[in-house]
Motif scaffolding. Structure first.
Motif, PDB file in Angstrom:
ATOM      1  N   LYS A  36     -32.765 -41.697  52.351  1.00 41.85           N
ATOM      2  CA  LYS A  36     -33.098 -42.072  50.978  1.00 41.85           C
ATOM      3  C   LYS A  36     -34.269 -41.231  50.451  1.00 41.85           C
ATOM      4  O   LYS A  36     -34.269 -40.825  49.289  1.00 41.85           O
ATOM      5  CB  LYS A  36     -33.423 -43.561  50.894  1.00 41.85           C
ATOM      6  CG  LYS A  36     -32.209 -44.458  51.092  1.00 41.85           C
ATOM      7  CD  LYS A  36     -32.610 -45.921  51.064  1.00 41.85           C
ATOM      8  CE  LYS A  36     -31.429 -46.835  51.283  1.00 41.85           C
ATOM      9  NZ  LYS A  36     -30.435 -46.794  50.220  1.00 41.85           N
ATOM     10  N   ARG A  40     -34.716 -37.875  47.397  1.00 41.66           N
ATOM     11  CA  ARG A  40     -35.790 -37.700  46.407  1.00 41.66           C
ATOM     12  C   ARG A  40     -36.585 -36.427  46.649  1.00 41.66           C
ATOM     13  O   ARG A  40     -37.599 -36.183  46.006  1.00 41.66           O
ATOM     14  CB  ARG A  40     -36.756 -38.885  46.456  1.00 41.66           C
ATOM     15  CG  ARG A  40     -36.176 -40.183  46.020  1.00 41.66           C
ATOM     16  CD  ARG A  40     -36.033 -40.231  44.485  1.00 41.66           C
ATOM     17  NE  ARG A  40     -35.494 -41.488  44.056  1.00 41.66           N
ATOM     18  CZ  ARG A  40     -36.206 -42.542  43.715  1.00 41.66           C
ATOM     19  NH1 ARG A  40     -37.503 -42.490  43.714  1.00 41.66           N
ATOM     20  NH2 ARG A  40     -35.599 -43.657  43.366  1.00 41.66           N
ATOM     21  N   LEU A  64     -45.344 -46.766  47.671  1.00 40.82           N
ATOM     22  CA  LEU A  64     -44.593 -47.039  46.452  1.00 40.82           C
ATOM     23  C   LEU A  64     -43.266 -46.287  46.422  1.00 40.82           C
ATOM     24  O   LEU A  64     -42.249 -46.829  45.959  1.00 40.82           O
ATOM     25  CB  LEU A  64     -45.436 -46.711  45.226  1.00 40.82           C
ATOM     26  CG  LEU A  64     -46.654 -47.614  45.018  1.00 40.82           C
ATOM     27  CD1 LEU A  64     -47.509 -47.100  43.868  1.00 40.82           C
ATOM     28  CD2 LEU A  64     -46.237 -49.059  44.791  1.00 40.82           C
ATOM     29  N   LEU A  65     -43.251 -45.075  46.915  1.00 42.92           N
ATOM     30  CA  LEU A  65     -42.016 -44.302  46.990  1.00 42.92           C
ATOM     31  C   LEU A  65     -41.008 -45.012  47.895  1.00 42.92           C
ATOM     32  O   LEU A  65     -39.839 -45.165  47.532  1.00 42.92           O
ATOM     33  CB  LEU A  65     -42.298 -42.892  47.514  1.00 42.92           C
ATOM     34  CG  LEU A  65     -41.076 -42.012  47.780  1.00 42.92           C
ATOM     35  CD1 LEU A  65     -40.279 -41.766  46.495  1.00 42.92           C
ATOM     36  CD2 LEU A  65     -41.507 -40.708  48.411  1.00 42.92           C
ATOM     37  N   CYS A  66     -41.455 -45.456  49.043  1.00 44.35           N
ATOM     38  CA  CYS A  66     -40.569 -46.175  49.965  1.00 44.35           C
ATOM     39  C   CYS A  66     -40.034 -47.449  49.317  1.00 44.35           C
ATOM     40  O   CYS A  66     -38.839 -47.745  49.404  1.00 44.35           O
ATOM     41  CB  CYS A  66     -41.289 -46.518  51.271  1.00 44.35           C
ATOM     42  SG  CYS A  66     -41.599 -45.092  52.324  1.00 44.35           S
ATOM     43  N   MET A  67     -40.907 -48.198  48.657  1.00 41.99           N
ATOM     44  CA  MET A  67     -40.467 -49.419  47.979  1.00 41.99           C
ATOM     45  C   MET A  67     -39.411 -49.098  46.925  1.00 41.99           C
ATOM     46  O   MET A  67     -38.419 -49.814  46.791  1.00 41.99           O
ATOM     47  CB  MET A  67     -41.650 -50.132  47.319  1.00 41.99           C
ATOM     48  CG  MET A  67     -42.660 -50.742  48.271  1.00 41.99           C
ATOM     49  SD  MET A  67     -41.977 -52.140  49.161  1.00 41.99           S
ATOM     50  CE  MET A  67     -42.221 -51.577  50.809  1.00 41.99           C
ATOM     51  N   ASP A  68     -39.619 -48.014  46.211  1.00 34.40           N
ATOM     52  CA  ASP A  68     -38.690 -47.615  45.166  1.00 34.40           C
ATOM     53  C   ASP A  68     -37.328 -47.238  45.747  1.00 34.40           C
ATOM     54  O   ASP A  68     -36.300 -47.719  45.275  1.00 34.40           O
ATOM     55  CB  ASP A  68     -39.281 -46.456  44.362  1.00 34.40           C
ATOM     56  CG  ASP A  68     -38.468 -46.115  43.136  1.00 34.40           C
ATOM     57  OD1 ASP A  68     -37.912 -47.029  42.490  1.00 34.40           O
ATOM     58  OD2 ASP A  68     -38.380 -44.920  42.811  1.00 34.40           O
ATOM     59  N   VAL A  69     -37.307 -46.393  46.768  1.00 40.07           N
ATOM     60  CA  VAL A  69     -36.027 -45.923  47.306  1.00 40.07           C
ATOM     61  C   VAL A  69     -35.234 -47.020  48.002  1.00 40.07           C
ATOM     62  O   VAL A  69     -34.018 -46.927  48.103  1.00 40.07           O
ATOM     63  CB  VAL A  69     -36.164 -44.687  48.233  1.00 40.07           C
ATOM     64  CG1 VAL A  69     -36.784 -43.519  47.494  1.00 40.07           C
ATOM     65  CG2 VAL A  69     -36.878 -44.998  49.521  1.00 40.07           C
ATOM     66  N   GLY A  71     -35.283 -50.133  46.892  1.00 31.79           N
ATOM     67  CA  GLY A  71     -34.953 -51.111  45.862  1.00 31.79           C
ATOM     68  C   GLY A  71     -35.833 -52.339  45.840  1.00 31.79           C
ATOM     69  O   GLY A  71     -35.435 -53.378  45.317  1.00 31.79           O
ATOM     70  N   ASN A  73     -38.317 -54.045  44.086  1.00 31.00           N
ATOM     71  CA  ASN A  73     -38.963 -54.032  42.780  1.00 31.00           C
ATOM     72  C   ASN A  73     -40.071 -55.061  42.643  1.00 31.00           C
ATOM     73  O   ASN A  73     -40.897 -54.977  41.752  1.00 31.00           O
ATOM     74  CB  ASN A  73     -37.920 -54.269  41.682  1.00 31.00           C
ATOM     75  CG  ASN A  73     -36.875 -53.184  41.664  1.00 31.00           C
ATOM     76  OD1 ASN A  73     -37.181 -52.021  41.889  1.00 31.00           O
ATOM     77  ND2 ASN A  73     -35.632 -53.550  41.451  1.00 31.00           N
TER      78      ASN A  73
END
Length: 79
Positions: A36, A40, A64-69, A71, A73
């Protein structure tokens, strides 16, 4: 704040546990997380992720990138 400052160590542990919990909750392995992240443009392999997350000394941007990829939120932070 020094790297070994107890307050810093405490919050690194919290960040590490939050990330690990969200991965587990979603059934995402480090291999899947690496894929994932690669989508990016972030080059991390399973071993690097294992080490980085185990240490808990990653940046806020990485968290934050890990949380985003994955999902994630919304997060529930304990007080």
């Amino acid at each position: 704040m020094a790297k070994d400052d107890p307050i810093n160590v405490e919050y690194e542990l919290k960040a590490k546990n939050l990330l690990k919990a969200e991965l587990k909750r979603r059934g995402i392995t480090y291999v899947e997380l690496a894929k994932k992240l690669q989508e990016r443009g972030v080059s991390e392999n399973e071993r690097n992720l294992t080490n980085k997350i185990s240490r808990g000394s990653f940046t806020t941007a990485f968290f934050l990138l890990c949380m985003d990829v994955i999902g994630a939120n919304m997060l529930q932070l304990e007080t």
